[in-house]
Design a protein around this motif. Structure first.
Motif, PDB file in Angstrom:
ATOM      1  N   ARG A 397       0.821  -1.216   0.000  1.00  0.00           N
ATOM      2  CA  ARG A 397       0.000   0.000   0.000  1.00  0.00           C
ATOM      3  C   ARG A 397       0.850   1.259   0.000  1.00  0.00           C
ATOM      4  NH1 ARG A 397      -3.303  -3.142   3.647  1.00  0.00           N
ATOM      5  NH2 ARG A 397      -2.267  -2.174   5.444  1.00  0.00           N
ATOM      6  N   LYS A 398       2.005   1.204   0.656  1.00  0.00           N
ATOM      7  CA  LYS A 398       2.850   2.387   0.805  1.00  0.00           C
ATOM      8  C   LYS A 398       3.778   2.605  -0.390  1.00  0.00           C
ATOM      9  CE  LYS A 398       5.886   4.604   4.209  1.00  0.00           C
ATOM     10  NZ  LYS A 398       6.653   4.424   5.463  1.00  0.00           N
ATOM     11  N   GLU A 401       3.313   5.640  -2.755  1.00  0.00           N
ATOM     12  CA  GLU A 401       3.674   6.919  -2.121  1.00  0.00           C
ATOM     13  C   GLU A 401       5.189   7.089  -2.079  1.00  0.00           C
ATOM     14  OE1 GLU A 401       3.773   8.597   2.454  1.00  0.00           O
ATOM     15  OE2 GLU A 401       2.196   7.169   1.895  1.00  0.00           O
ATOM     16  N   VAL A 402       5.905   6.039  -1.665  1.00  0.00           N
ATOM     17  CA  VAL A 402       7.372   6.117  -1.584  1.00  0.00           C
ATOM     18  C   VAL A 402       7.974   6.234  -2.980  1.00  0.00           C
ATOM     19  CG1 VAL A 402       9.445   4.946  -0.760  1.00  0.00           C
ATOM     20  CG2 VAL A 402       7.332   4.807   0.559  1.00  0.00           C
ATOM     21  N   GLU A 404       6.753   7.762  -5.506  1.00  0.00           N
ATOM     22  CA  GLU A 404       6.644   9.164  -5.957  1.00  0.00           C
ATOM     23  C   GLU A 404       7.750  10.007  -5.336  1.00  0.00           C
ATOM     24  OE1 GLU A 404       3.337  12.775  -6.153  1.00  0.00           O
ATOM     25  OE2 GLU A 404       2.845  10.886  -5.170  1.00  0.00           O
ATOM     26  N   THR A 405       8.022   9.775  -4.047  1.00  0.00           N
ATOM     27  CA  THR A 405       9.124  10.500  -3.392  1.00  0.00           C
ATOM     28  C   THR A 405      10.456  10.161  -4.054  1.00  0.00           C
ATOM     29  OG1 THR A 405       7.925  10.449  -1.287  1.00  0.00           O
ATOM     30  CG2 THR A 405      10.299  10.860  -1.183  1.00  0.00           C
TER      31      THR A 405
END
Length: 637
Positions: A397-398, A401-402, A404-405
């Protein structure tokens, strides 16, 4: 003046509109108004094929292939060879169109309708009354960006074009005699003897001086080039690296245990006996009713005397596998039985006798004899596996997000990978000797052609800047940068003298081996008594090499039949040369009927291909085909 225009810009735009638009209406907009005239790349029957036609056709073909094979490398679709193949297809279609028009080949409405009905996707749209679901048909062809009229026009055109080659391709045939002659020639068997002249045996005769090595080095400088190389740094973001930064909350872990205990615990099993009265689901209704009535009678009997269940099962159950055991089916879990049977069993209590249960096999009377409830594992017993599962789920799930960073950081701070490594707790890895092509047997990110290509792009190579984030695997991103770069260069003789000497000796030894083979061939051809060292005779052919190198078989088959026995020299590459004596032609065994039929079919396919190609070449001459671009050379392997 410009100030006045700015103040009255709306008025000026209106006046321009009044002046310019009427000129387009009166004169028309030429297709070349906004661009230069597209150059002509080919002509068919006097009709031009322009560069724009070619580009559009290749774009369409590329889109079609990518839609069918999303994982195909886009670079493979844009090579000179791929683009030229598109031009040839475009020319071929124009040739067939010209031939169809010249021969007045048309497709009737009846033939079109029949062909459309033969398309499975369209045939499946038929209603029960035989009519076509018009809305579904419109949606089907609309998915291809076409109207029904446009789709049917394309099919009609294809059918007309197919008639051009259909008569030629459909008229080829192969006789038994022609097949036998063709395959007798193709797989001709020859009896041979061989003697090898290995290069290694002549190496000791080669003693080069330093001057010889230097001259060889200068004449073969390209063989001593070191390709461009780079030392690189790279970082990888994957699920494991995301998981490493996840700490699972104790409360979440206990909640996850409670929610998944049923799934993680061993499955409950139940033991049952049954009485079956057979009645297949396809049996007539009267037969099934009769079977059901019989089952109802037996149910009343066992409910009146439950202890008699096993005896009744032995006498009356029609399940031959369990009747002898009193109907006992032993322990089983969910999913082992048909659903109606399972649903009944897993709602019963121990000792219960079910109502009559109907299944595809017939009618069952079930006695639940035992329940095996497994011990539930404790939280501590499952802690490690639960934590691993929960971490995996949270990492998945994460990851977006990571990711994109990761992507933003390597782009926004392009001069170093340290910021992204520090931010996401990643390890900066290094590699040396990286070239533009992934190394043979390479694994990991540096085996990915996209990352290698990005590393050697001008921005990365010249500016030592980070590459963008590249997807190198499922849930796996990588970015790299060039730390040091060495352009291609010719290595100095001092570094490669040993290699130059080895190559020199190999080449000279090969030359000596070739000369010896040629010398023996000349001598033994004229003096049979001088022949020595030949191997035992073996019979070889293209399909039966008898472990002989392909070069030996090819050389033997090149010897003219009317000069047998004859001699040939075969080049074995770095190994050396072989001298082959061809003794005689050995007749082939007659093919069995099945093999003969297969060979005849294969010959007919070859004839079809050859005649189709010849007919197409004739059409190209007839319709004066001109293709201006030269055919590109095949890419080197």
């Amino acid at each position: 003046m410009f100030e006045a225009i700015r103040k009255h810009s709306k008025i000026v735009m209106f006046l321009l509109f009044l002046l310019v638009i009427p000129s387009f209406v009166l004169v028309g907009i030429n297709s070349n108004y906004f661009s230069e005239k597209s150059p002509v790349v080919a002509r068919v029957d006097g009709q031009k094929i322009t560069q724009a036609d070619w580009d559009n056709a290749h774009r369409t073909e590329t889109d079609r292939i990518r839609a069918q094979s999303p994982n195909v490398d886009p670079k493979l679709l844009d090579t000179p060879q791929a683009r030229y193949a598109t031009l040839e297809r475009l020319v071929r279609d124009r040739v067939f169109a010209a031939a169809a028009q010249s021969a007045h080949l048309v497709t009737s409405d009846a033939r079109l309708a029949r062909s459309l009905q033969e398309i499975p996707a369209i045939a499946s749209l038929k209603r029960a009354d035989g009519s076509l679901d018009a809305e579904a048909y419109r949606a089907l062809v609309g998915a291809q960006g076409l109207t029904p009229e446009g789709f049917e026009a394309n099919v009609r055109r294809e059918l007309s074009l197919n008639q051009v080659m259909g008569g030629v391709i459909g008229s080829t045939f192969a006789t038994d005699t022609a097949t036998r002659l063709a395959f007798d020639s193709l797989y001709q068997r020859r009896e041979i003897q061989v003697v090898n002249f290995n290069a290694a045996d002549f190496a000791k005769q080669v003693n080069p001086s330093d001057a010889d090595i230097e001259a060889f080095y200068k004449a073969n400088a390209s063989r001593f080039q070191q390709p461009e190389q780079a030392s690189v740094e790279y970082v990888v973001l994957d699920l494991d690296s995301v998981k490493a930064g996840i700490r699972v909350n104790e409360d979440d872990l206990r909640t996850y245990y409670k929610e998944n205990l049923t799934r993680l615990a061993a499955k409950e099993e139940r033991r049952a006996s049954h009485i079956l009265i057979n009645a297949s689901k396809d049996a007539p209704a009267a037969e099934r009713e009769k079977a059901k009535a019989r089952a109802e009678e037996l149910l009343a009997q066992v409910r009146k005397a439950p202890a008699s269940f096993a005896d009744v099962a032995k006498k009356s159950s029609q399940d031959t596998g369990s009747a002898s055991a009193g109907g006992d089916l032993n322990f089983f879990g969910r999913g082992a039985m048909v659903k109606p049977f399972e649903d009944a069993v897993f709602t019963m209590k121990k000792g219960d006798i079910s109502d009559v249960v109907e299944s595809d096999f017939g009618y069952h009377i079930i006695l639940l004899t035992d329940i095996k409830t497994p011990r539930q594992p404790t939280f501590e017993e499952l802690r490690a596996s639960l934590e691993a599962e929960l971490k995996q789920q949270q990492a998945q799930r994460k990851f977006a997000e990571v990711a994109e960073t990761f992507t933003n950081t390597v782009y926004e701070q392009p001069d170093s990978l340290k910021p992204v490594a520090d931010s996401l707790k990643l390890k900066i890895q290094t590699a040396t000797g990286v070239t533009r092509a992934p190394a043979a047997g390479a694994t990991g990110p540096l085996a990915n052609p996209k990352l290698i290509e990005a590393l050697f792009a001008s921005d990365s190579l010249e500016g030592k800047r980070n590459t963008s984030a590249i997807e190198v695997g499922p849930s796996q991103l990588a970015a790299g940068r060039i730390a040091a770069y060495s352009p291609a260069r010719t290595l100095p003789l001092e570094e490669v003298s040993a290699r130059a000497r080895t190559l020199f000796v190999q080449e000279k030894a090969l030359e000596l081996a070739r000369k010896e083979a040629e010398s023996k061939k000349a001598a033994w051809s004229s003096n049979a008594s001088a022949v020595s060292g030949l191997s035992a005779a073996v019979t070889v052919s293209r399909d039966q090499s008898q472990s002989q190198p392909r070069a030996v078989v090819d050389a033997a088959l090149r010897v003219a039949p009317d000069s047998l026995p004859g001699w040939a020299v075969a080049d074995l590459g770095a190994q050396g040369f072989a001298l082959v004596k061809v003794l005689r032609i050995v007749p082939r065994e007659a093919a069995d009927p099945q093999q003969a039929a297969q060979q005849r079919q294969q010959l007919q396919q070859w004839w079809t291909t050859a005649e189709g190609y010849a007919y197409y070449e004739m059409l190209k001459e007839r319709f004066k085909v001109q293709i201006k671009p030269a055919r590109p050379q095949a890419a080197a392997l």
